[in-house]
Enzyme design. Structure first.
Site, PDB file in Angstrom:
ATOM      1  N   ALA A  81       0.809  -1.214   0.000  1.00 46.56           N
ATOM      2  CA  ALA A  81       0.000   0.000   0.000  1.00 46.56           C
ATOM      3  C   ALA A  81       0.845   1.269   0.000  1.00 46.56           C
ATOM      4  O   ALA A  81       0.469   2.270  -0.611  1.00 46.56           O
ATOM      5  CB  ALA A  81      -0.931  -0.005   1.206  1.00 46.56           C
ATOM      6  N   THR A  82       1.988   1.249   0.675  1.00 47.96           N
ATOM      7  CA  THR A  82       2.815   2.459   0.728  1.00 47.96           C
ATOM      8  C   THR A  82       3.276   2.865  -0.663  1.00 47.96           C
ATOM      9  O   THR A  82       3.251   4.047  -1.018  1.00 47.96           O
ATOM     10  CB  THR A  82       4.025   2.247   1.657  1.00 47.96           C
ATOM     11  OG1 THR A  82       3.554   1.937   2.973  1.00 47.96           O
ATOM     12  CG2 THR A  82       4.892   3.489   1.716  1.00 47.96           C
ATOM     13  N   ASN A 168      -7.030   2.098  10.584  1.00 43.76           N
ATOM     14  CA  ASN A 168      -6.261   0.944  11.043  1.00 43.76           C
ATOM     15  C   ASN A 168      -6.201   0.824  12.562  1.00 43.76           C
ATOM     16  O   ASN A 168      -5.975  -0.263  13.093  1.00 43.76           O
ATOM     17  CB  ASN A 168      -4.836   1.002  10.482  1.00 43.76           C
ATOM     18  CG  ASN A 168      -4.144   2.317  10.788  1.00 43.76           C
ATOM     19  OD1 ASN A 168      -4.634   3.379  10.423  1.00 43.76           O
ATOM     20  ND2 ASN A 168      -3.012   2.260  11.451  1.00 43.76           N
ATOM     21  N   GLN A 198      -7.555  -1.515   4.929  1.00 47.05           N
ATOM     22  CA  GLN A 198      -8.290  -2.249   5.961  1.00 47.05           C
ATOM     23  C   GLN A 198      -9.711  -2.612   5.518  1.00 47.05           C
ATOM     24  O   GLN A 198     -10.457  -3.220   6.289  1.00 47.05           O
ATOM     25  CB  GLN A 198      -8.359  -1.411   7.246  1.00 47.05           C
ATOM     26  CG  GLN A 198      -7.017  -1.111   7.878  1.00 47.05           C
ATOM     27  CD  GLN A 198      -6.367  -2.333   8.504  1.00 47.05           C
ATOM     28  OE1 GLN A 198      -7.013  -3.343   8.768  1.00 47.05           O
ATOM     29  NE2 GLN A 198      -5.061  -2.258   8.748  1.00 47.05           N
ATOM     30  N   GLY A 219      -1.573  -6.888   0.503  1.00 47.13           N
ATOM     31  CA  GLY A 219      -1.889  -8.301   0.653  1.00 47.13           C
ATOM     32  C   GLY A 219      -1.748  -8.821   2.070  1.00 47.13           C
ATOM     33  O   GLY A 219      -2.534  -9.651   2.516  1.00 47.13           O
ATOM     34  N   HIS A 220      -0.758  -8.332   2.814  1.00 48.53           N
ATOM     35  CA  HIS A 220      -0.479  -8.939   4.119  1.00 48.53           C
ATOM     36  C   HIS A 220      -1.501  -8.569   5.189  1.00 48.53           C
ATOM     37  O   HIS A 220      -1.489  -9.120   6.276  1.00 48.53           O
ATOM     38  CB  HIS A 220       0.937  -8.592   4.589  1.00 48.53           C
ATOM     39  CG  HIS A 220       1.112  -7.212   5.122  1.00 48.53           C
ATOM     40  ND1 HIS A 220       1.106  -6.938   6.473  1.00 48.53           N
ATOM     41  CD2 HIS A 220       1.317  -6.029   4.496  1.00 48.53           C
ATOM     42  CE1 HIS A 220       1.297  -5.639   6.658  1.00 48.53           C
ATOM     43  NE2 HIS A 220       1.428  -5.070   5.480  1.00 48.53           N
ATOM     44  N   THR A 256      10.554  -6.658 -12.774  1.00 44.75           N
ATOM     45  CA  THR A 256       9.961  -7.988 -12.921  1.00 44.75           C
ATOM     46  C   THR A 256       8.929  -8.219 -11.827  1.00 44.75           C
ATOM     47  O   THR A 256       9.185  -7.987 -10.646  1.00 44.75           O
ATOM     48  CB  THR A 256      11.055  -9.073 -12.838  1.00 44.75           C
ATOM     49  OG1 THR A 256      12.021  -8.834 -13.870  1.00 44.75           O
ATOM     50  CG2 THR A 256      10.454 -10.460 -13.005  1.00 44.75           C
ATOM     51  N   CYS A 347       2.905   0.551  13.090  1.00 42.78           N
ATOM     52  CA  CYS A 347       3.915   1.384  12.446  1.00 42.78           C
ATOM     53  C   CYS A 347       4.372   2.517  13.355  1.00 42.78           C
ATOM     54  O   CYS A 347       5.281   3.260  13.003  1.00 42.78           O
ATOM     55  CB  CYS A 347       3.358   1.964  11.140  1.00 42.78           C
ATOM     56  SG  CYS A 347       2.843   0.708   9.960  1.00 42.78           S
TER      57      CYS A 347
END
Length: 598
Positions: A81-82, A168, A198, A219-220, A256, A347
């Site tokens: 996301a960042t 979050n 979120q 994804g995480h 890639t 964070c």
């Protein structure tokens, strides 16, 4: 040497910090491993191995578009996301410059409770591109909802607006439909980014049916691996690649592609689209989980207060504070029970308060004591049951034991020595502790900290010499009640209206170095606590001394009504002033006056 394969969670660990990150689901892990081992081709290669990799890439993109309702526009795979936020901000501000708009003095609007990645990205590109716009945080109300009137007022002069779908820290969900009406009514063409990190898996999205220009995902946060995410870009929205050189991702993002990560997203998207799957629980079930956890928490912490309203938040987040208990102490309790929660945003783990709760206008003690408990939509009932049982066991241990052990066996209360300040909001309570002598005095106790002080005394076996205040108190005051609970024999029976023991004069065999007479003193270990005055007393604490030596004043404990002339007489070169109310400006001003500095 310990290698990565040696590191694993404890067998009985209960993980309730899913807003920070989530474990990888077994089926997603298998997809990642299979792709690394069997479908390792480069999607840009033209041979069959490359074409197999290309199939996974293109099909994952198609499924992702279906999940977020993006039949039009672009879905670009990113590292998370960042990166998506950076790309969106760069794209919007570059377009503004290309259009020749006047940017100086304009606004870059963002929600006051946004993840820090947003304002930091805005500030970075604003400076780098020389747009010279003013960053302006959109206020929120006590429910964490954005101020629509503020948006309407400032949007006509904005270069970009950034908002959140779900917060979050609190799980507060913004009303995107209402936001869109306000935004497009007052600024039809302003670039609009919505942080959807979120939101994925916790609600329906139909992005192509909105005027949202950019939406980053990670994804995480939903059972995928770290290092993979994607960015939705609305059809015809301005776009400037953040990473250039190779032309991958149709020129939107060179380098890639992270095919194992994309394969993970492929499997995640399949699960989200499968109406027969039973991995992700319905909203009603998740809401029942939250209510069950809240009931267990209230049993453990009767003074618990929620920091968000359930009606405005997704059902997978609980943010709460416990009156009079610092977040670190609560974290220690949970860690001892092998339950993993967070003291706020992961964070911002080094920050001692929550900027999100500050922006919501909640009390300081809530911000400083906030705990975030979060679970994911794949959480099982058995996990919730086990967590509730563990929380209730921890509550019983707290009621019957003095120990708050962490995984590192730290016991901070046992290490306290000297002068200790305890704070609640803007009020300060001071403990004078001599650990080796197991003696203590309490100055200006605060009601909300009484339980903690009582526990400290009981667990560390301190002999309390006095509980005193800098202002007169009644018989039903916190100081009086605490003295009855804590003081050694005679302390609670023979004291005046500020808690000073009448027998204190007997301990005063050593003079103190000040220009005013003292009204007795107490021994607390190898220090002496003196009193000056009786109505609005000042307490002086000596440095550690030998029985026959003079006493230098190291600390002066003063109330709000302490006479300046008294302070001037007792303050030495090395004296530290300790006030009941934490007002640094007032202290500094008073000291300047006493020193004749104006």
């Amino acid at each position: 040497m310990v290698t990565p394969v040696h590191i694993r969670p404890k067998d009985d660990e209960i993980y309730l910090d899913c807003n920070a990150t989530t474990p990888v689901l077994p089926q997603i892990s298998r997809a990642v491993s299979h792709t690394m081992e069997q479908v390792f081709g480069n999607p840009s290669s033209s041979h069959i191995t490359g074409l197999q990799a290309r199939y996974i890439l293109d099909n994952a993109r198609r499924l992702g578009c279906e999940v977020i309702g993006a039949e039009r526009g672009q879905l670009v795979f990113t590292s998370g996301a960042t990166e998506g936020i950076q790309t969106a901000v760069l794209s919007a501000l570059t377009a503004v410059r290309k259009q020749g708009q006047v940017t100086a003095g304009k606004y870059l609007l963002y929600g006051a409770t946004e993840h820090k990645a947003v304002p930091q990205a805005l500030a970075h590109w604003n400076e780098l591109l020389g747009t010279k716009a003013e960053l302006k945080a959109i206020p929120v109300d006590r429910n964490g909802l954005l101020d629509l009137d503020f948006i309407a007022q400032h949007l006509p002069h904005a270069l970009m607006i950034s908002t959140m779908a779900v917060n979050n820290e609190t799980g507060v969900r913004q009303d995107l439909a209402t936001l869109e009406k306000v935004i497009r009514q007052h600024a039809p063409g302003v670039p609009w980014m919505v942080d959807c990190v979120q939101m994925l898996g916790k609600g329906q999205l139909q992005l192509a049916q909105t005027s949202i220009d950019y939406a980053p995902f990670s994804g995480h946060k939903l059972y995928g691996p770290k290092g993979i995410g994607f960015l939705y870009v609305r059809e015809h929205a301005a776009f400037t690649p953040l990473i250039i050189g190779g032309g991958q991702e149709q020129g939107f993002r060179s380098g890639t592609e992270n095919l194992p990560g994309i394969a993970a997203m492929h499997t995640l998207f399949e699960l989200l689209l499968d109406r027969e799957q039973q991995v992700f629980k319905p909203v009603a079930t998740l809401g029942a989980y939250r209510e069950q956890l809240l009931a267990a928490l209230r049993t453990a912490f009767p003074t618990l207060e929620l920091n968000h309203a359930f009606e405005y938040s997704v059902p997978t987040t609980l943010n709460f504070s416990v009156r009079g208990v610092p977040s670190r102490d609560i974290m220690d309790v949970f860690d001892a029970a092998n339950i993993r929660v967070s003291s706020g945003s992961a964070c911002s783990s080094k920050v001692t308060r929550s900027y999100v709760l500050d922006a919501m206008g909640l009390d300081d003690w809530r911000s400083q004591s906030a705990i975030r408990l979060s679970f994911g939509p794949a959480t099982e009932q058995a996990t919730v049951d086990a967590a509730c049982a563990r929380i209730e066991e921890a509550a019983q241990a707290l009621r019957h034991s003095c120990l708050l052990l962490s995984d590192t066996n730290e016991d901070f209360d046992s290490e306290l020595d000297g002068v200790v300040q305890l704070r609640f909001d803007a009020q300060c309570c001071y403990l004078v502790i001599d650990r080796s002598a197991r003696e203590m005095a309490v100055i200006d106790p605060i009601p909300q900290l009484a339980d903690r002080i009582e526990k400290l005394v009981a667990c560390q076996h301190y002999r309390v010499k006095a509980v005193v205040t800098t202002e007169p108190q009644g018989d039903d005051s916190t100081a009086a009640m605490l003295a009855q609970l804590l003081c050694a024999s005679g302390c609670d029976a023979e004291r005046d209206n500020v808690g000073w023991p009448l027998a204190a004069q007997a301990d005063c065999s050593t003079p103190v170095d000040c220009d005013v007479p003292t009204d007795g003193c107490l021994l607390v270990g190898n220090r002496r606590l003196y009193r000056v005055g009786s109505r609005q007393p000042v307490y002086l604490l000596s440095s550690p001394i030998e029985p026959t030596a003079g006493a230098r004043v190291d600390f002066a404990f003063v109330g709000e009504q302490a006479a300046p002339q008294v302070l001037e007489s007792v303050l030495g070169e090395h004296t530290l002033v300790c006030r009941k109310w934490d007002d640094d400006f007032a202290i500094a001003s008073q000291l300047r006056e006493l020193k004749g500095e104006g």
